[in-house]
Write an enzyme that holds these catalytic residues in place. Structure first.
Site, PDB file in Angstrom:
ATOM      1  N   ASP A  47       1.322 -62.953 -25.014  1.00 15.35           N
ATOM      2  CA  ASP A  47       1.253 -64.305 -25.582  1.00 15.35           C
ATOM      3  C   ASP A  47       1.199 -64.238 -27.104  1.00 15.35           C
ATOM      4  OD1 ASP A  47      -1.336 -63.442 -25.872  1.00 15.35           O
ATOM      5  OD2 ASP A  47      -2.278 -65.216 -25.005  1.00 15.35           O
ATOM      6  N   SER A  48       1.201 -63.012 -27.662  1.00 16.34           N
ATOM      7  CA  SER A  48       1.445 -62.833 -29.100  1.00 16.34           C
ATOM      8  C   SER A  48       2.778 -63.475 -29.463  1.00 16.34           C
ATOM      9  CB  SER A  48       1.436 -61.348 -29.466  1.00 16.34           C
ATOM     10  OG  SER A  48       2.263 -60.616 -28.588  1.00 16.34           O
ATOM     11  N   ASP A  86       2.038 -61.987 -19.640  1.00 20.14           N
ATOM     12  CA  ASP A  86       0.707 -62.374 -20.123  1.00 20.14           C
ATOM     13  C   ASP A  86       0.429 -63.817 -19.694  1.00 20.14           C
ATOM     14  OD1 ASP A  86      -1.556 -61.646 -21.446  1.00 20.14           O
ATOM     15  OD2 ASP A  86      -0.682 -61.695 -23.458  1.00 20.14           O
ATOM     16  N   LYS A 116      -1.096 -60.062 -16.817  1.00 19.93           N
ATOM     17  CA  LYS A 116      -2.259 -59.669 -17.616  1.00 19.93           C
ATOM     18  C   LYS A 116      -3.077 -60.917 -17.941  1.00 19.93           C
ATOM     19  CE  LYS A 116      -2.085 -58.501 -22.217  1.00 19.93           C
ATOM     20  NZ  LYS A 116      -3.074 -59.464 -22.784  1.00 19.93           N
ATOM     21  N   GLU A 118      -6.945 -62.145 -20.006  1.00 19.82           N
ATOM     22  CA  GLU A 118      -8.042 -61.738 -20.885  1.00 19.82           C
ATOM     23  C   GLU A 118      -9.393 -62.092 -20.276  1.00 19.82           C
ATOM     24  OE1 GLU A 118      -7.490 -63.409 -24.806  1.00 19.82           O
ATOM     25  OE2 GLU A 118      -5.474 -62.578 -24.990  1.00 19.82           O
ATOM     26  N   GLU A 185      -8.535 -53.880 -26.671  1.00 21.04           N
ATOM     27  CA  GLU A 185      -8.041 -54.263 -28.006  1.00 21.04           C
ATOM     28  C   GLU A 185      -9.191 -54.190 -29.014  1.00 21.04           C
ATOM     29  OE1 GLU A 185      -5.582 -57.759 -28.180  1.00 21.04           O
ATOM     30  OE2 GLU A 185      -5.588 -57.767 -30.385  1.00 21.04           O
TER      31      GLU A 185
HETATM   32  O1  KIV Z   1      -0.254 -60.696 -26.479  1.00 18.83           O
HETATM   33  C1  KIV Z   1      -0.147 -59.488 -26.713  1.00 18.83           C
HETATM   34  O2  KIV Z   1       0.831 -59.011 -27.321  1.00 18.83           O
HETATM   35  C2  KIV Z   1      -1.207 -58.609 -26.262  1.00 18.83           C
HETATM   36  C3  KIV Z   1      -1.201 -57.205 -26.755  1.00 18.83           C
HETATM   37  C4  KIV Z   1      -1.665 -57.154 -28.154  1.00 18.83           C
HETATM   38  C5  KIV Z   1      -1.964 -56.303 -25.877  1.00 18.83           C
HETATM   39  O3  KIV Z   1      -2.067 -59.041 -25.557  1.00 18.83           O
END
Ligand code: KIV
Length: 279
Positions: A47-48, A86, A116, A118, A185
């Site tokens: 989600d970056s 994510d 994924k 968090e 992280e």
């Molecule tokens: O969103 C993302 O790119 C991430 C990575 C930094 C692990 O969660």
């Protein structure tokens, strides 16, 4: 070289044999093609996305539809690396039921191999429900950008005894709930090394030192595709932003001076045809 499809059990096997795992983020088809050709083990559509591609100030505004749009592009570009999608903010926090529904979309619509999310102990009901539905889960603890408001900024986590113990307990609870991979992280290297040694989880570090089972970076940090300097935990292998800027500037200048396009960029036509045109 013929490569085979990477699966979660294969990553667990790599942990057992001590073979390091490479993971990178990607958000589009051409970058995904590079990752397929190079043979990275896993591609994360993080989600970056919101910050490095969509221009948001944080990952908080990213939606499921935005994630799926980019996951589908990456899916078309890779065959072998494990594709992780994510789960964006508020796509799983509300309930286990909501988490399963959205993880299901990641798999059915996006073609993901794993999702994924968090969080620590507080998201274990979601992790259990998703894995019970047959969907592999990668957890993510330490600096969890979706909670930046409650963490009080992008800070290293787990430096004091209480914080470090919480991360150890989180990792244990996430494994018990069914997660098999975990991203660390921005946590101290010694803590990441100790958890890695004592957990069956496959640990993937970003700003967590060299002793995790694998590493992940945001591709834009690795290739210098940003106006800002790369963060401390990243290594920049090439600085593309100034090169792109130079190329775009040359193009704009050459269009203004009519140096571009040159004759070889055009398409010919018989003069006899031209002569017969009526205006
Ligand atoms: O969103 C993302 O790119 C991430 C990575 C930094 C692990 O969660």
């Amino acid at each position: 070289m013929e490569r085979k499809k990477i699966t979660v059990p294969e990553l667990i096997q790599k942990k057992k044999t001590g073979e390091k795992i490479s993971m990178l983020t990607a958000y589009d088809y051409p970058t995904a093609r590079v990752m397929e050709r190079v043979g990275v083990d896993s591609v994360l559509v993080g989600d970056s996305l919101g910050m490095v591609v969509l221009g948001y100030d944080s990952t908080v505004p990213v939606t499921m539809d935005e994630m799926l749009h980019h996951i589908k592009a990456v899916r078309r570009g890779i065959k072998n690396p494990l594709l992780i999608g994510d789960m964006p903010f508020m796509s799983y926090q509300v309930s286990a039921r909501q988490a399963v529904a959205n993880a299901g979309r990641m798999m059915k619509e996006g073609g993901c191999d794993c999702v994924k999310l968090e969080g620590g102990v507080e998201v274990t009901p979601q992790v259990k429900a998703i894995t019970d539905a047959g969907i592999p889960v990668c957890a993510h603890i330490g600096l969890t950008p979706q909670s930046v408001a409650s963490l009080g900024g992008y800070k290293v986590q787990g430096k004091d005894l209480g914080g470090a113990q919480k991360l150890i307990d989180d990792a244990g609870a996430l494994y018990e709930a069914g997660a098999r991979l975990i991203v660390f992280e921005c946590i101290p290297s010694a803590l990441a090394a100790a958890i890695t040694k004592n957990t069956p989880l496959v640990t993937i570090g970003i700003g967590a030192g060299p002793d995790c089972d694998g590493q992940v970076l945001v591709i834009h940090d690795l290739v210098g595709l940003a106006e800002r300097n790369p963060p401390k935990m990243a290594r920049q292998y090439v600085n593309l932003f100034p090169q792109l800027e130079q190329a775009v500037s040359s193009y704009a200048q050459e269009v203004r001076s009519a140096a571009f396009p040159a004759p070889e960029h055009g398409f010919a036509m018989d003069q006899a045809v031209v002569d017969q045109l009526k205006f």
